[in-house]
Design a protein around this motif. Structure first.
Motif, PDB file in Angstrom:
ATOM      1  N   UNK A 115      77.228 -25.521   6.974  1.00 29.60           N
ATOM      2  CA  UNK A 115      77.686 -24.437   7.855  1.00 29.60           C
ATOM      3  C   UNK A 115      78.066 -24.938   9.245  1.00 29.60           C
ATOM      4  N   UNK A 116      77.897 -26.236   9.511  1.00 33.70           N
ATOM      5  CA  UNK A 116      78.174 -26.779  10.835  1.00 33.70           C
ATOM      6  C   UNK A 116      79.341 -27.758  10.787  1.00 33.70           C
ATOM      7  N   UNK A 117      80.027 -27.899  11.908  1.00 29.44           N
ATOM      8  CA  UNK A 117      81.104 -28.877  12.005  1.00 29.44           C
ATOM      9  C   UNK A 117      80.526 -30.293  12.093  1.00 29.44           C
ATOM     10  N   UNK A 118      81.231 -31.237  11.489  1.00 27.32           N
ATOM     11  CA  UNK A 118      80.820 -32.633  11.525  1.00 27.32           C
ATOM     12  C   UNK A 118      81.880 -33.450  12.250  1.00 27.32           C
ATOM     13  N   UNK A 171      86.471 -40.584   4.583  1.00 33.86           N
ATOM     14  CA  UNK A 171      85.273 -39.739   4.623  1.00 33.86           C
ATOM     15  C   UNK A 171      85.609 -38.340   5.122  1.00 33.86           C
ATOM     16  N   UNK A 172      86.464 -38.272   6.150  1.00 34.05           N
ATOM     17  CA  UNK A 172      86.869 -36.965   6.661  1.00 34.05           C
ATOM     18  C   UNK A 172      87.584 -36.162   5.575  1.00 34.05           C
ATOM     19  N   UNK A 173      88.513 -36.805   4.860  1.00 37.79           N
ATOM     20  CA  UNK A 173      89.238 -36.097   3.803  1.00 37.79           C
ATOM     21  C   UNK A 173      88.311 -35.691   2.674  1.00 37.79           C
ATOM     22  N   UNK A 174      87.407 -36.577   2.283  1.00 35.27           N
ATOM     23  CA  UNK A 174      86.458 -36.246   1.221  1.00 35.27           C
ATOM     24  C   UNK A 174      85.625 -35.019   1.590  1.00 35.27           C
ATOM     25  N   UNK A 175      85.123 -34.992   2.803  1.00 37.53           N
ATOM     26  CA  UNK A 175      84.308 -33.863   3.243  1.00 37.53           C
ATOM     27  C   UNK A 175      85.134 -32.581   3.251  1.00 37.53           C
ATOM     28  N   UNK A 176      86.346 -32.657   3.744  1.00 42.31           N
ATOM     29  CA  UNK A 176      87.204 -31.468   3.773  1.00 42.31           C
ATOM     30  C   UNK A 176      87.516 -30.990   2.353  1.00 42.31           C
ATOM     31  N   UNK A 177      87.736 -31.919   1.460  1.00 46.16           N
ATOM     32  CA  UNK A 177      88.043 -31.560   0.077  1.00 46.16           C
ATOM     33  C   UNK A 177      86.852 -30.895  -0.620  1.00 46.16           C
ATOM     34  N   UNK A 178      85.640 -31.140  -0.098  1.00 46.10           N
ATOM     35  CA  UNK A 178      84.440 -30.492  -0.654  1.00 46.10           C
ATOM     36  C   UNK A 178      84.065 -29.222   0.108  1.00 46.10           C
ATOM     37  N   UNK A 185      87.565 -36.220  12.856  1.00 47.84           N
ATOM     38  CA  UNK A 185      87.302 -37.621  13.195  1.00 47.84           C
ATOM     39  C   UNK A 185      87.889 -37.924  14.567  1.00 47.84           C
ATOM     40  N   UNK A 186      87.153 -38.674  15.358  1.00 49.72           N
ATOM     41  CA  UNK A 186      87.634 -39.067  16.671  1.00 49.72           C
ATOM     42  C   UNK A 186      88.205 -40.478  16.582  1.00 49.72           C
ATOM     43  N   UNK A 187      89.355 -40.668  17.221  1.00 45.86           N
ATOM     44  CA  UNK A 187      90.043 -41.945  17.094  1.00 45.86           C
ATOM     45  C   UNK A 187      90.839 -42.210  18.368  1.00 45.86           C
ATOM     46  N   UNK A 188      90.928 -43.470  18.750  1.00 43.93           N
ATOM     47  CA  UNK A 188      91.702 -43.865  19.923  1.00 43.93           C
ATOM     48  C   UNK A 188      93.020 -44.457  19.436  1.00 43.93           C
ATOM     49  N   UNK A 189      94.067 -43.656  19.456  1.00 47.35           N
ATOM     50  CA  UNK A 189      95.341 -44.036  18.846  1.00 47.35           C
ATOM     51  C   UNK A 189      95.891 -45.384  19.318  1.00 47.35           C
ATOM     52  N   UNK A 190      95.814 -45.734  20.626  1.00 46.66           N
ATOM     53  CA  UNK A 190      96.383 -47.024  21.048  1.00 46.66           C
ATOM     54  C   UNK A 190      95.712 -48.242  20.427  1.00 46.66           C
ATOM     55  N   UNK A 221      93.324 -33.476  11.512  1.00 49.83           N
ATOM     56  CA  UNK A 221      91.888 -33.721  11.622  1.00 49.83           C
ATOM     57  C   UNK A 221      91.492 -34.827  12.567  1.00 49.83           C
ATOM     58  N   UNK A 222      92.441 -35.668  12.979  1.00 54.14           N
ATOM     59  CA  UNK A 222      92.131 -36.764  13.888  1.00 54.14           C
ATOM     60  C   UNK A 222      92.234 -36.276  15.330  1.00 54.14           C
ATOM     61  N   UNK A 223      91.217 -36.557  16.127  1.00 57.93           N
ATOM     62  CA  UNK A 223      91.149 -36.073  17.495  1.00 57.93           C
ATOM     63  C   UNK A 223      90.969 -37.229  18.469  1.00 57.93           C
ATOM     64  N   UNK A 224      91.575 -37.126  19.630  1.00 59.72           N
ATOM     65  CA  UNK A 224      91.254 -38.015  20.745  1.00 59.72           C
ATOM     66  C   UNK A 224      89.936 -37.545  21.353  1.00 59.72           C
ATOM     67  N   UNK A 225      89.205 -38.459  21.962  1.00 57.61           N
ATOM     68  CA  UNK A 225      87.913 -38.067  22.532  1.00 57.61           C
ATOM     69  C   UNK A 225      88.071 -36.976  23.586  1.00 57.61           C
ATOM     70  N   UNK A 226      89.190 -36.987  24.301  1.00 60.14           N
ATOM     71  CA  UNK A 226      89.418 -35.977  25.337  1.00 60.14           C
ATOM     72  C   UNK A 226      89.594 -34.577  24.764  1.00 60.14           C
ATOM     73  N   UNK A 227      89.830 -34.483  23.462  1.00 57.10           N
ATOM     74  CA  UNK A 227      90.072 -33.191  22.822  1.00 57.10           C
ATOM     75  C   UNK A 227      88.814 -32.554  22.242  1.00 57.10           C
ATOM     76  N   UNK A 228      87.690 -33.242  22.306  1.00 61.26           N
ATOM     77  CA  UNK A 228      86.499 -32.725  21.650  1.00 61.26           C
ATOM     78  C   UNK A 228      85.389 -32.425  22.657  1.00 61.26           C
TER      79      UNK A 228
END
Length: 331
Positions: free
Chosen positions: A19-22, A41-48, A54-59, A73-80
């Motif tokens: 019931x909680x966001x991961x 892992x993010x896709x697997x969890x969403x599929x279930x 997921x947080x990621x630094x694009x550069x 589903x991919x987020x910059x740290x500034x977005x979370x």
């Protein structure tokens, strides 16, 4: 209290947070395994039916991996906002201070518990729950095992990301960490639609010409040998990187051209990074542990592949400090 989980027990834990966001995180300067295990892992969890981001630094993403990453589903740290999440999951990060999200790496208490999934044997189990499998060739192999044990459906996109992790961390099954279980996992992922040829082409058969020329220059003009030829190393000099227009995020596999040379048993690359000199280390002989060398210098990793950061005034001083530790290991 830190609890150890087998891969088979991870789905049971995850159900407690349905019931909680991961929020999923990998290590700084992510390689193919970090990115593959994170996004898969993010896709697997969403599929279930889980709520996962997921947080990621694009550069920092290597060019060879970019085309495999999901669009959503991919987020910059500034977005979370960390307070929005009920569970944090760290993938392929051997220490908490190696996590790419600064709020998690700081060591300050987190607003939610942390699950660590990793294949580094020197992981100190910094999470509330820890699924550490040192025998796995890649964290992506552990994630695949979690999915298989829970009988989760694995989409072709997810299977491709897991193959990305396994293939890059085994050097396309060339390295000594490749086991029978690794090959079995890869086979199941291919059966699930994983694009084996696509990963191989992107990561091993699409080297840009400027990178090929850079590596040739390193071998011809910047190769150093020591300890009777048993140790070989090179400097990734800023002026050389600039000359060939090479970004540091694309130099992960440079160490492998040194590893391929017959004779030396330990190889290293040294580059400027984060106020010091980052050393990537590889061993070609199980009797000699670069993991032990890395840990002696404040880093760590596997026994055959490791790294550390040396704080020194120059490349030469950093190399001398590293050389002393290598000599101790070889003797």
């Amino acid at each position: 209290m830190s609890e150890i989980l087998t891969p088979e027990k991870v789905p049971e834990l995850l159900e407690r947070f349905r019931s909680r966001k991961m929020l999923l995180m990998a290590h700084v300067r992510p390689d193919g395994d970090a990115l593959g295990s994170l996004c898969a892992s993010m896709l697997l969890l969403r599929e279930q039916g889980f709520q996962a981001e997921a947080v990621i630094n694009a550069p920092d993403i290597p060019d060879s991996c970019k085309d495999f990453l999901p669009e959503d589903g991919l987020k910059a740290e500034s977005e979370i906002d960390p307070a929005d999440y009920g569970l944090f999951i760290a993938l392929d990060s051997s220490r908490r201070d190696r996590i790419s999200a600064s709020f998690a790496a700081s060591g300050e208490p987190l607003p939610a518990p942390l699950l660590s999934i990793d294949h580094h044997g020197d992981n100190p189990c910094y999470g509330e729950w820890n699924c550490i499998v040192p025998d796995a060739a890649a964290t992506a192999e552990i994630v695949a095992g979690i999915a298989f044990s829970a009988d989760w459906a694995v989409s072709p996109e997810t299977a491709t990301l897991l193959l990305l992790g396994i293939l890059t961390d085994t050097g396309s099954f060339r390295f000594a960490n490749t086991r029978a279980n690794t090959l079995r996992a890869a086979s199941r992922l291919m059966e699930a639609g994983g694009a084996y040829s696509g990963v191989m082409d992107a990561c091993f058969f699409s080297k840009p010409e400027n990178m090929a020329r850079f590596e040739a220059d390193l071998l011809c003009n910047h190769l150093e040998k020591a300890l009777g030829g048993r140790f070989i190393y090179t400097f990734l000099l800023p002026e050389l990187l600039e000359k060939y227009r090479i970004e540091l995020r694309n130099t992960e596999q440079v160490i492998d051209i040194l590893r391929a040379i017959a004779g030396p048993v330990i190889a290293a690359t040294i580059r400027i990074e984060a106020g010091g000199f980052k050393c990537s280390l590889r061993s070609k002989d199980r009797r000699y542990s670069v993991g032990r060398i890395g840990r002696a210098l404040g880093g760590g990793g596997h026994e055959m592949a490791a790294g550390c950061t040396i704080h020194a005034a120059s490349f030469e001083e950093a190399a001398q400090i590293l050389l002393e530790q290598v000599e101790k290991e070889l003797s």
